[in-house]
Design a protein around this motif. Structure first.
Motif, PDB file in Angstrom:
ATOM      1  N   THR A   1      24.714  19.322  21.646  1.00  0.00           N
ATOM      2  CA  THR A   1      23.269  19.528  21.800  1.00  0.00           C
ATOM      3  C   THR A   1      22.916  20.839  22.506  1.00  0.00           C
ATOM      4  O   THR A   1      21.875  21.433  22.211  1.00  0.00           O
ATOM      5  CB  THR A   1      22.650  18.368  22.585  1.00  0.00           C
ATOM      6  OG1 THR A   1      23.344  18.217  23.838  1.00  0.00           O
ATOM      7  CG2 THR A   1      22.763  17.079  21.791  1.00  0.00           C
ATOM      8  N   ASN A   2      23.750  21.284  23.439  1.00  0.00           N
ATOM      9  CA  ASN A   2      23.415  22.465  24.244  1.00  0.00           C
ATOM     10  C   ASN A   2      23.972  23.764  23.687  1.00  0.00           C
ATOM     11  O   ASN A   2      23.335  24.817  23.812  1.00  0.00           O
ATOM     12  CB  ASN A   2      23.922  22.286  25.685  1.00  0.00           C
ATOM     13  CG  ASN A   2      23.218  21.154  26.399  1.00  0.00           C
ATOM     14  OD1 ASN A   2      22.066  20.833  26.097  1.00  0.00           O
ATOM     15  ND2 ASN A   2      23.899  20.520  27.345  1.00  0.00           N
ATOM     16  N   ASN A   3      25.146  23.729  23.075  1.00  0.00           N
ATOM     17  CA  ASN A   3      25.773  24.948  22.573  1.00  0.00           C
ATOM     18  C   ASN A   3      25.435  25.241  21.123  1.00  0.00           C
ATOM     19  O   ASN A   3      25.831  26.285  20.598  1.00  0.00           O
ATOM     20  CB  ASN A   3      27.301  24.866  22.727  1.00  0.00           C
ATOM     21  CG  ASN A   3      27.721  24.707  24.175  1.00  0.00           C
ATOM     22  OD1 ASN A   3      26.962  25.027  25.083  1.00  0.00           O
ATOM     23  ND2 ASN A   3      28.922  24.208  24.389  1.00  0.00           N
ATOM     24  N   SER A   4      24.741  24.347  20.459  1.00  0.00           N
ATOM     25  CA  SER A   4      24.432  24.533  19.042  1.00  0.00           C
ATOM     26  C   SER A   4      22.990  24.131  18.776  1.00  0.00           C
ATOM     27  O   SER A   4      22.642  22.947  18.894  1.00  0.00           O
ATOM     28  CB  SER A   4      25.376  23.682  18.175  1.00  0.00           C
ATOM     29  OG  SER A   4      24.995  23.720  16.821  1.00  0.00           O
ATOM     30  N   PRO A   5      22.118  25.093  18.438  1.00  0.00           N
ATOM     31  CA  PRO A   5      20.739  24.714  18.076  1.00  0.00           C
ATOM     32  C   PRO A   5      20.689  23.758  16.889  1.00  0.00           C
ATOM     33  O   PRO A   5      19.813  22.891  16.829  1.00  0.00           O
ATOM     34  CB  PRO A   5      20.085  26.060  17.747  1.00  0.00           C
ATOM     35  CG  PRO A   5      20.918  27.087  18.437  1.00  0.00           C
ATOM     36  CD  PRO A   5      22.313  26.556  18.427  1.00  0.00           C
TER      37      PRO A   5
ATOM     38  N   LEU B   1       7.269  17.821  14.494  1.00  0.00           N
ATOM     39  CA  LEU B   1       6.696  19.100  14.894  1.00  0.00           C
ATOM     40  C   LEU B   1       7.699  19.921  15.699  1.00  0.00           C
ATOM     41  O   LEU B   1       7.814  21.139  15.516  1.00  0.00           O
ATOM     42  CB  LEU B   1       5.423  18.874  15.703  1.00  0.00           C
ATOM     43  CG  LEU B   1       4.718  20.131  16.238  1.00  0.00           C
ATOM     44  CD1 LEU B   1       4.301  21.046  15.092  1.00  0.00           C
ATOM     45  CD2 LEU B   1       3.509  19.729  17.078  1.00  0.00           C
ATOM     46  N   ALA B   2       8.445  19.269  16.593  1.00  0.00           N
ATOM     47  CA  ALA B   2       9.440  19.981  17.397  1.00  0.00           C
ATOM     48  C   ALA B   2      10.523  20.590  16.512  1.00  0.00           C
ATOM     49  O   ALA B   2      11.002  21.711  16.775  1.00  0.00           O
ATOM     50  CB  ALA B   2      10.056  19.035  18.422  1.00  0.00           C
TER      51      ALA B   2
ATOM     52  N   PHE C   1      12.476  25.059  15.148  1.00  0.00           N
ATOM     53  CA  PHE C   1      13.841  25.520  14.927  1.00  0.00           C
ATOM     54  C   PHE C   1      13.979  26.286  13.611  1.00  0.00           C
ATOM     55  O   PHE C   1      14.875  27.122  13.476  1.00  0.00           O
ATOM     56  CB  PHE C   1      14.810  24.336  14.925  1.00  0.00           C
ATOM     57  CG  PHE C   1      15.061  23.751  16.284  1.00  0.00           C
ATOM     58  CD1 PHE C   1      16.087  24.216  17.087  1.00  0.00           C
ATOM     59  CD2 PHE C   1      14.264  22.726  16.764  1.00  0.00           C
ATOM     60  CE1 PHE C   1      16.323  23.668  18.335  1.00  0.00           C
ATOM     61  CE2 PHE C   1      14.493  22.169  18.014  1.00  0.00           C
ATOM     62  CZ  PHE C   1      15.519  22.655  18.807  1.00  0.00           C
ATOM     63  N   ARG C   2      13.141  25.985  12.635  1.00  0.00           N
ATOM     64  CA  ARG C   2      13.274  26.607  11.319  1.00  0.00           C
ATOM     65  C   ARG C   2      12.117  27.549  10.998  1.00  0.00           C
ATOM     66  O   ARG C   2      11.875  27.844   9.825  1.00  0.00           O
ATOM     67  CB  ARG C   2      13.386  25.521  10.238  1.00  0.00           C
ATOM     68  CG  ARG C   2      12.220  24.553  10.169  1.00  0.00           C
ATOM     69  CD  ARG C   2      12.419  23.558   9.027  1.00  0.00           C
ATOM     70  NE  ARG C   2      11.285  22.668   8.857  1.00  0.00           N
ATOM     71  CZ  ARG C   2      11.193  21.442   9.357  1.00  0.00           C
ATOM     72  NH1 ARG C   2      12.196  20.964  10.072  1.00  0.00           N
ATOM     73  NH2 ARG C   2      10.120  20.686   9.144  1.00  0.00           N
TER      74      ARG C   2
END
Length: 263
Positions: free
Chosen positions: A25-29, A70-71, A75-76
């Motif tokens: 979760t933290n090292n990979s969006p 929505l969140a 990311f995209r």
């Protein structure tokens, strides 16, 4: 003379599950986006299932589903740039020469056309979806955002359809891997048959690519096809069925991201 001790060997013990989850979760969006996608699908399923028994829970899960969706759009937001870049790369002369070296000209042209169409439709989906994000955030409501969002999902449907066609085409045209019975039969053949192992057909079987990524892509695209298909009314699927399909596609797609995040 003092002899220094040898350096410690790296531990082969995998990290604990909580550390693997943190890496995912933290090292990979992409990992965080898949987690939000899984939560969105679960919220959609619970909202639909509990609509008759617990209307309050259904409303809460529906709100959670909307906020999670929505969140994920953040990311995209700029992914249309990469999509159009892939589309231009598929039509570039370098791509044409590389595909013609391994396939005949007709097959190579079909494959490049499918790839270019897929990435072009995906880029249009991301771009049109970005135009409606202010309306989704409740900042600027317009009369045309609904129509634009429907068109965006139509292009997403086209992109997934072309991706399925390309994956199935590649799966059919790739050489068939050698079965265990064929291997045992080859081992019982006389030594004179061993000379044939250097023939092009035998070498092709030995270097057959792994079909697992293609099969995973077909499963993911097939499940995701229900999302835009049901939204625009082209596929008769209930929200619960769409939610289950999202769970399946998310789990399958997240497996490779999980492995990559631990490296």
């Amino acid at each position: 003379m003092t002899v220094s001790p040898p350096p410690p060997r790296p531990s082969t013990t995998p990290p604990p599950l909580w550390k693997q989850f943190s890496n995912f979760t933290n090292n990979s969006p992409a990992g965080l986006e898949k987690l939000l996608r899984l939560l969105q699908a679960l919220a959609q399923i619970v909202s639909e299932v509990s609509m008759s028994s617990s209307p309050a829970l259904a409303v809460q899960c529906a709100v959670a589903k909307t906020q999670l969706a929505l969140a994920r759009r953040y990311f995209r937001f700029f992914k249309f740039i990469d999509s159009f870049e892939h589309a231009f790369a598929a039509l570039s002369p370098a791509s044409a020469s590389s595909s013609s070296s391994s396939n005949d000209s007709g097959s190579g042209f079909i494959w490049r056309s499918v790839e270019a169409g897929k990435w072009s439709c995906l880029g249009l989906y991301f771009l049109l979806e970005d135009l409606t994000i202010l309306d989704a955030m409740g900042i600027w409501s317009t009369t045309w955002s609904r129509d634009v969002f429907v068109s965006a999902n139509q292009f997403w449907f086209y992109a997934l359809t072309l991706s399925l066609i390309g994956s199935i085409w590649t799966l059919i045209s790739s050489p068939v891997p050698e079965s265990e019975s064929e291997k045992k039969k080859k081992g019982s053949e006389p030594p004179s048959a061993e000379k044939d192992e250097k023939t092009p057909n035998t070498l092709a079987r030995k270097h057959t690519p792994d079909r697992t990524p293609l099969l995973k892509r077909i499963v993911v695209d097939g499940c995701d096809l229900l999302i835009p298909g049901s939204f625009v009314g082209w596929i008769g699927a209930t929200p619960t069925q769409v939610g289950v399909a999202m769970v399946v596609s998310t789990v399958v797609a997240a497996q490779d991201i999980w492995v990559t995040a631990q490296q």
